[in-house]
Enzyme design. Sequence first.
Site, mmCIF file in Angstrom:
data_model
loop_
_atom_site.group_PDB
_atom_site.id
_atom_site.type_symbol
_atom_site.label_atom_id
_atom_site.label_comp_id
_atom_site.label_asym_id
_atom_site.label_seq_id
_atom_site.Cartn_x
_atom_site.Cartn_y
_atom_site.Cartn_z
ATOM 1 N N CYS A 125 -1.606 -7.191 -5.086
ATOM 2 C CA CYS A 125 -2.595 -6.330 -4.426
ATOM 3 C C CYS A 125 -3.399 -5.519 -5.446
ATOM 4 O O CYS A 125 -4.530 -5.112 -5.176
ATOM 5 C CB CYS A 125 -1.907 -5.402 -3.432
ATOM 6 S SG CYS A 125 -0.576 -4.427 -4.140
ATOM 7 N N ARG A 137 -3.680 -6.548 -8.901
ATOM 8 C CA ARG A 137 -3.872 -7.286 -10.156
ATOM 9 C C ARG A 137 -4.242 -8.741 -9.881
ATOM 10 O O ARG A 137 -3.637 -9.390 -9.030
ATOM 11 C CB ARG A 137 -2.561 -7.232 -10.953
ATOM 12 C CG ARG A 137 -2.618 -7.795 -12.346
ATOM 13 C CD ARG A 137 -1.239 -7.698 -12.999
ATOM 14 N NE ARG A 137 -0.717 -6.345 -12.933
ATOM 15 C CZ ARG A 137 -1.065 -5.378 -13.780
ATOM 16 N NH1 ARG A 137 -1.926 -5.623 -14.732
ATOM 17 N NH2 ARG A 137 -0.541 -4.173 -13.667
ATOM 18 N N GLU A 188 7.179 0.984 -13.209
ATOM 19 C CA GLU A 188 7.804 0.571 -11.938
ATOM 20 C C GLU A 188 8.344 -0.861 -12.041
ATOM 21 O O GLU A 188 7.888 -1.656 -12.840
ATOM 22 C CB GLU A 188 6.815 0.725 -10.775
ATOM 23 C CG GLU A 188 5.467 0.036 -10.969
ATOM 24 C CD GLU A 188 5.459 -1.382 -10.462
ATOM 25 O OE1 GLU A 188 6.407 -1.769 -9.768
ATOM 26 O OE2 GLU A 188 4.506 -2.108 -10.773
ATOM 27 N N GLN A 196 8.506 -3.287 -9.583
ATOM 28 C CA GLN A 196 7.950 -4.329 -8.710
ATOM 29 C C GLN A 196 7.180 -5.397 -9.479
ATOM 30 O O GLN A 196 7.293 -6.587 -9.192
ATOM 31 C CB GLN A 196 7.038 -3.695 -7.658
ATOM 32 C CG GLN A 196 6.608 -4.681 -6.574
ATOM 33 C CD GLN A 196 5.733 -4.013 -5.521
ATOM 34 O OE1 GLN A 196 5.233 -2.912 -5.713
ATOM 35 N NE2 GLN A 196 5.548 -4.682 -4.404
ATOM 36 N N GLN A 215 7.086 -9.653 -9.523
ATOM 37 C CA GLN A 215 5.848 -10.384 -9.227
ATOM 38 C C GLN A 215 5.502 -11.368 -10.340
ATOM 39 O O GLN A 215 5.050 -12.485 -10.073
ATOM 40 C CB GLN A 215 4.707 -9.390 -9.006
ATOM 41 C CG GLN A 215 4.862 -8.586 -7.720
ATOM 42 C CD GLN A 215 3.920 -7.396 -7.642
ATOM 43 O OE1 GLN A 215 3.469 -6.867 -8.658
ATOM 44 N NE2 GLN A 215 3.618 -6.960 -6.427
ATOM 45 N N TYR A 226 9.865 6.425 9.941
ATOM 46 C CA TYR A 226 10.318 5.197 9.277
ATOM 47 C C TYR A 226 9.134 4.270 8.994
ATOM 48 O O TYR A 226 9.190 3.067 9.184
ATOM 49 C CB TYR A 226 11.367 4.492 10.145
ATOM 50 C CG TYR A 226 12.187 3.461 9.408
ATOM 51 C CD1 TYR A 226 12.957 3.813 8.304
ATOM 52 C CD2 TYR A 226 12.191 2.128 9.830
ATOM 53 C CE1 TYR A 226 13.711 2.870 7.633
ATOM 54 C CE2 TYR A 226 12.949 1.169 9.167
ATOM 55 C CZ TYR A 226 13.705 1.550 8.067
ATOM 56 O OH TYR A 226 14.454 0.601 7.394
ATOM 57 N N GLU A 244 6.096 3.432 5.874
ATOM 58 C CA GLU A 244 6.245 2.946 4.499
ATOM 59 C C GLU A 244 7.024 3.925 3.630
ATOM 60 O O GLU A 244 7.950 3.543 2.911
ATOM 61 C CB GLU A 244 4.852 2.706 3.893
ATOM 62 C CG GLU A 244 4.898 2.057 2.516
ATOM 63 C CD GLU A 244 3.515 1.784 1.956
ATOM 64 O OE1 GLU A 244 3.411 1.601 0.742
ATOM 65 O OE2 GLU A 244 2.542 1.765 2.741
ATOM 66 N N VAL A 245 6.666 5.219 3.715
ATOM 67 C CA VAL A 245 7.354 6.239 2.906
ATOM 68 C C VAL A 245 8.787 6.420 3.390
ATOM 69 O O VAL A 245 9.726 6.504 2.588
ATOM 70 C CB VAL A 245 6.590 7.584 2.942
ATOM 71 C CG1 VAL A 245 7.357 8.659 2.162
ATOM 72 C CG2 VAL A 245 5.192 7.415 2.355
#
Length: 401
Positions: A46, A48, A106, A108, A112, A178, A180-181
């Site tokens: 999303c 890159r 981070e 993630q 990826q 409940y 995303e955060v």
Amino acid sequence: MIGLIGIRKNTPLEIREKFIVKSKKYNEYFGELLKELNEVVILATCNRTEIYFNASLNEEELLKKIFDIFNWDYEYKKYVFITNNKDAYRHLFEVCSGFHSKILGEDQILGQVKDAYEEALEFKAVSLELHRLFQEAITCGKRFRKEAKLFEIPVSSSSIVVSEAIKRECTKFMVLGYGEVGQLVMKYLLSHKIQTVYLVVRNPKIKDEIQDERVKVITFEEKNKYINSIECIISCTSAPHPVVKTEDISESGSRLVIYDLSVPRDVEKEVALLSRTEVYNIDTISRIDDENKKLRKDKMEDNRHIMNKYLKEYDEWLKLRSISHVIKNLKTVGNDVYEKRVQTFSHKSKDKNDIALAHKLIKSTSDFYINRAIEVIKEETLKGCGEEWIGIIEKIFMTKE
């Protein structure tokens, strides 16, 4: 030549959206790309869009082909950067180590990159050089995070509040919302040794998604039954009005820490006036976030040597790979010389013991000089003088008798 085509960091969102990479068309993309490139990996997330390749085309020709294959408008070429060789693979090592992530360090992005590499493997789009590059970069990213201990410095609001609550020795929690955060908060909470979490939601069916006995899913109507039995509230709803009010909380009782991650605020202002409460809103948490970002950046720079070590090793491997044909030829010459000398000696001597000894002596002498020549070529190649020395050694060893 190893290279990289990517979208520039400061490209506006409305322009980034024009560089679409459709996952359903990967079969078509790889098929067309491999007609022009020796190897290719597509890294599309999303935030890159990067194409790593191994090819011998000039930059302008390559860009046009890439734009055509992905059906991008060439008018937007100025938003794209292209780089090659050491700058290209340094970029990948930095990406895997988290230097180019919006949230520094981070995790993630590492997953990826691994997914992109495995996707390319499935399409047989990588062979030796990109295969080695991505394996080394992924290994580097894992080691960098482990040794830099970036997990000790949280840099998202959800991870910060959980970290702060754990420091305050809270074990009984209530999480409101409940989305995303809220999901991230729950993920971080359940990774710690906590006792209970009351998850307050509008849809109680969510309990079917959570398989953890420490979690009790309740509705907003039920929250006040439990609110005075917990030590920490983390609120992250999208409600337009406060969901935690003064009358919800008993004035007597042990300390209650409250983190309000919502805008507009979930927690009524007057709640902070209660003697037993400590209320932290998004502004307070953002200040911790800014401090942590600086700490994390400093820590990453202090550990850049880990990444540089992997980068140097890959660079050296690539340089030595470029002279593999010379090494192979030298070994062939050495073997030819050995066989001819042994054959000549065998014709002159009938003693089997002498011939066997000659085999060993001639072979060891041939190997010694060839191996030394190879060592010199490797040393000088890594210093940047390889071509000159290859010419000299080829003149010495590869002259026809």
